[in-house]
Design an enzyme around this catalytic site. Sequence first.
Site, PDB file in Angstrom:
ATOM      1  N   HIS A 296      14.926 -36.299 -11.042  1.00  0.00           N
ATOM      2  CA  HIS A 296      14.425 -36.805  -9.758  1.00  0.00           C
ATOM      3  C   HIS A 296      12.950 -36.495  -9.582  1.00  0.00           C
ATOM      4  CE1 HIS A 296      18.379 -38.069  -8.461  1.00  0.00           C
ATOM      5  NE2 HIS A 296      18.845 -36.916  -8.926  1.00  0.00           N
TER       6      HIS A 296
ATOM      7  N   LYS B  90       5.337  -4.076  -5.183  1.00  0.00           N
ATOM      8  CA  LYS B  90       6.771  -3.843  -5.330  1.00  0.00           C
ATOM      9  C   LYS B  90       7.524  -4.172  -4.052  1.00  0.00           C
ATOM     10  CE  LYS B  90      10.578  -2.679  -7.270  1.00  0.00           C
ATOM     11  NZ  LYS B  90      11.171  -3.768  -8.076  1.00  0.00           N
TER      12      LYS B  90
ATOM     13  N   GLU C 176      15.950 -17.428 -11.024  1.00  0.00           N
ATOM     14  CA  GLU C 176      15.554 -16.037 -11.283  1.00  0.00           C
ATOM     15  C   GLU C 176      14.848 -15.925 -12.640  1.00  0.00           C
ATOM     16  OE1 GLU C 176      15.080 -13.556  -9.597  1.00  0.00           O
ATOM     17  OE2 GLU C 176      15.072 -11.883 -10.997  1.00  0.00           O
TER      18      GLU C 176
ATOM     19  N   CYS D  27       0.848  -1.184   0.000  1.00  0.00           N
ATOM     20  CA  CYS D  27       0.000   0.000   0.000  1.00  0.00           C
ATOM     21  C   CYS D  27       0.891   1.245   0.000  1.00  0.00           C
ATOM     22  CB  CYS D  27      -0.859   0.028   1.254  1.00  0.00           C
ATOM     23  SG  CYS D  27      -1.773  -1.490   1.504  1.00  0.00           S
TER      24      CYS D  27
ATOM     25  N   TRP E  59      -3.381  -2.416  -1.289  1.00  0.00           N
ATOM     26  CA  TRP E  59      -3.144  -3.780  -1.768  1.00  0.00           C
ATOM     27  C   TRP E  59      -3.812  -4.665  -0.732  1.00  0.00           C
ATOM     28  CZ3 TRP E  59      -0.488  -8.192  -0.043  1.00  0.00           C
ATOM     29  CH2 TRP E  59      -0.191  -9.156  -1.023  1.00  0.00           C
TER      30      TRP E  59
ATOM     31  N   ASN F 236      -0.901   1.630   6.288  1.00  0.00           N
ATOM     32  CA  ASN F 236      -0.177   0.483   5.724  1.00  0.00           C
ATOM     33  C   ASN F 236       0.186  -0.421   6.883  1.00  0.00           C
ATOM     34  OD1 ASN F 236      -0.231   1.853   3.338  1.00  0.00           O
ATOM     35  ND2 ASN F 236       1.980   2.306   3.285  1.00  0.00           N
ATOM     36  N   GLY F 237       0.173  -1.716   6.667  1.00  0.00           N
ATOM     37  CA  GLY F 237       0.514  -2.650   7.737  1.00  0.00           C
ATOM     38  C   GLY F 237      -0.700  -3.481   8.101  1.00  0.00           C
TER      39      GLY F 237
ATOM     40  N   ARG G  79       3.952   0.360  -6.962  1.00  0.00           N
ATOM     41  CA  ARG G  79       4.081  -0.545  -5.827  1.00  0.00           C
ATOM     42  C   ARG G  79       3.061  -1.676  -5.894  1.00  0.00           C
ATOM     43  NH1 ARG G  79       6.885   1.629  -1.405  1.00  0.00           N
ATOM     44  NH2 ARG G  79       5.676   0.287  -0.061  1.00  0.00           N
TER      45      ARG G  79
ATOM     46  N   GLU H 224       6.109 -14.222 -12.945  1.00  0.00           N
ATOM     47  CA  GLU H 224       5.454 -13.049 -12.354  1.00  0.00           C
ATOM     48  C   GLU H 224       4.893 -12.087 -13.392  1.00  0.00           C
ATOM     49  OE1 GLU H 224       7.809 -10.778  -9.559  1.00  0.00           O
ATOM     50  OE2 GLU H 224       9.595 -10.982 -10.748  1.00  0.00           O
TER      51      GLU H 224
ATOM     52  N   LYS I 113      11.056 -14.507 -13.043  1.00  0.00           N
ATOM     53  CA  LYS I 113      10.690 -13.377 -13.927  1.00  0.00           C
ATOM     54  C   LYS I 113       9.534 -13.781 -14.828  1.00  0.00           C
ATOM     55  CE  LYS I 113      11.955 -10.767 -12.429  1.00  0.00           C
ATOM     56  NZ  LYS I 113      12.715 -10.744 -11.233  1.00  0.00           N
TER      57      LYS I 113
HETATM   58  O1  M6R Z   1      12.826  -5.187  -1.951  1.00  0.00           O
HETATM   59  P1  M6R Z   1      13.293  -6.596  -1.826  1.00  0.00           P
HETATM   60  O2  M6R Z   1      14.482  -6.875  -2.662  1.00  0.00           O
HETATM   61  O3  M6R Z   1      13.496  -7.022  -0.406  1.00  0.00           O
HETATM   62  O4  M6R Z   1      12.095  -7.470  -2.401  1.00  0.00           O
HETATM   63  C1  M6R Z   1      12.136  -8.863  -2.327  1.00  0.00           C
HETATM   64  C2  M6R Z   1      11.067  -9.472  -3.192  1.00  0.00           C
HETATM   65  O5  M6R Z   1       9.799  -9.101  -2.763  1.00  0.00           O
HETATM   66  C3  M6R Z   1      11.221  -9.071  -4.665  1.00  0.00           C
HETATM   67  O6  M6R Z   1      12.484  -9.386  -5.149  1.00  0.00           O
HETATM   68  C4  M6R Z   1      10.169  -9.796  -5.525  1.00  0.00           C
HETATM   69  O7  M6R Z   1      10.415 -11.161  -5.549  1.00  0.00           O
HETATM   70  C5  M6R Z   1      10.144  -9.223  -6.942  1.00  0.00           C
HETATM   71  N1  M6R Z   1       8.797  -9.120  -7.389  1.00  0.00           N
HETATM   72  C6  M6R Z   1      10.857 -10.056  -7.913  1.00  0.00           C
HETATM   73  O8  M6R Z   1      10.797  -9.567  -9.208  1.00  0.00           O
END
Ligand code: M6R
Length: 613
Positions: free
Chosen positions: A509, A608, A486, A2, A79, A105-106, A27, A493, A490
């Site tokens: 396996h 974000k 990674e 948020c 969010w 937020n929180g 975000r 997501e 990508k």
């Molecule tokens: O801000 P941070 O690097 O701590 O965030 C960690 C993850 O939330 C962040 O890398 C998330 O996995 C991304 N959406 C990946 O693209």
Amino acid sequence: MCGIVGYTGKRCCVSTLLEGLRRLEYRGYDSAGLAVVENQGLTTVKNTGKVEALKDRSAERWPDFERCEGYTGIAHTRWATHGAPSEINAHPHLDDSGKFAVVHNGIIDNYLELREHLRGQGCEFKSDTDTEVLSHLIAKCYQGDLLHAVAAALNKVKGTFGLAVVCSEHPDKIVIARRGSPIVIGVGNDETLVASDISAIASYTKRVIFLDDDDMALITPGSIEIRNIENVPVSREIAQIDWDVSAAEKNGYEHFMLKEIFEQPQAVENTIRGRLDKSAATAVLNGLNLEPREMAMINRIVIAACGTSMNAGLVGEYFFEDIAGIPTDVEQAAEFRYRNPIIEPNTMVLAVSQSGETADTLAAVREAKNKGAIVAGLNNVVGSTIARETGRGIYLHAGPEIGVASTKAFTCQVSALLMMAVLFGRGRRMNRTDGENLINEIQQVPNLIQQVLDRAPEIEKIAIKYAKAEDFFFIGRGCMYPTALEGALKLKEISYIHAEGYHAAELKHGPIALLEEKVPVVALANNIPGRDKVLANIQECAARKSPVIATATDGDADIASLVQDVIWIPECSRFVAPVPTVVALQLLSYYIARERGCEIDQPRNLAKSVTVE
Ligand code: M6R
């Protein structure tokens, strides 16, 4: 997650609030709203969906944003955690009298208990959110002093908050508070702003104050009074931020993600600038604040992180063990605090986080500090909570990362981890020649990335060919295993394709059962140790009719005949190979997602920075 923006000053606040929300859009959110203090009381406008829709709604109430009669207001992008995304659940939330508005937020952990109690006192709840208890509680605690009312309410609350409150009786005041969720104050001329993220206010002022946990503040256009939740005055310094607002614009790119992918040569250049000492064949990382003697005593490194940052940490694990000979473990930050990790006096815990605000990583930092570890941060956002609480570490200097899918943070994190391994290695077993070689390689990284970017059109063609697939596997060995993780992260997501990253040897396996002609495999087969074994794994995939897309080193004559498509990567050592390779995988994911018409910069359900557990 948020986002919060607030303004009190001489200008009508609506356009500033909407512009702040627009800058927080990256975000990730599902609804938005604002509350403005006007002569006749509070006016709130809320909407599900985009800030643009909220702007249209607001224009119905204020046809000219610059001429409204509201000079103090708060706004929020939500969010959803408690209660579905809807107009009713969008913030701000008001009390029954409509005098108090809260954005938050929180998570309020004891909201059910508080809600029952407040219902017993006659309060009527309109939403399903945890936040609404705050507006009712504040109203109940109010005896004419807004700051006291918020403090009294927060003393009854368990959980986390970054919040802002306005009251129709105080047209030039905002009360803010934080515990576990960031809040920053922007100090302007005859105006004061607040936000959960600097990007919302950086175009108005570069002078900011970061609140610490359990700080509260009463702000007016010309004053800022900070107290802790026990009502004791505290002083917090004004920091001057170096934030280029244009860096948070798309600058002609179709998406922030694409812009950030293409920014990587410069971003990595910024990460390594001034940190490589050729004459001593080592890296210089003064922010770690470690004397050589202290560094030599570190006998274990634990990297705590989430998501992409954890994948970078997994690459770093290879560096620390291989280059510096230091046993290293990578912990999911969410697991770290609950599983009673073993931390000895000479253990260094490194919190890797782009935002520096990820709740689980922050909790790991606190747990590690409690257990007496040497704790350092590897962060991008200057002044972020993790950076401040660790007090030592390395800033990436990658510039703002707006796309929800992390790209440049990963390549800069890997580059920083490699420099750190060289520094630790040179203090231990690494000789000068090896140090020099690694320094030379690190210096080549921006150029290697650029060479991959120059090949984007070829990667785009491959992406279009496979864009209809519904399942993907990514496989690799050594440092290329976390690179495969990674790559899969990508793709899933931003394109919503089911994608799994596996160690190439693990395929047989279990997951090999899923391979068939509709399931492409991306095999990281660069010419580095382990390549021949990956070629054998490619044969296993081909035998199950899976089409294989390989990343391979320029000039590899054998690979083309084994696979359907090749993404060529310039020649480099095993230590730097993850960086240009991941750039190719970022492009592959980007073009696939674009071909599928996905909302690349704001993928569904994602935020974000994940500031809740
Ligand atoms: O801000 P941070 O690097 O701590 O965030 C960690 C993850 O939330 C962040 O890398 C998330 O996995 C991304 N959406 C990946 O693209």
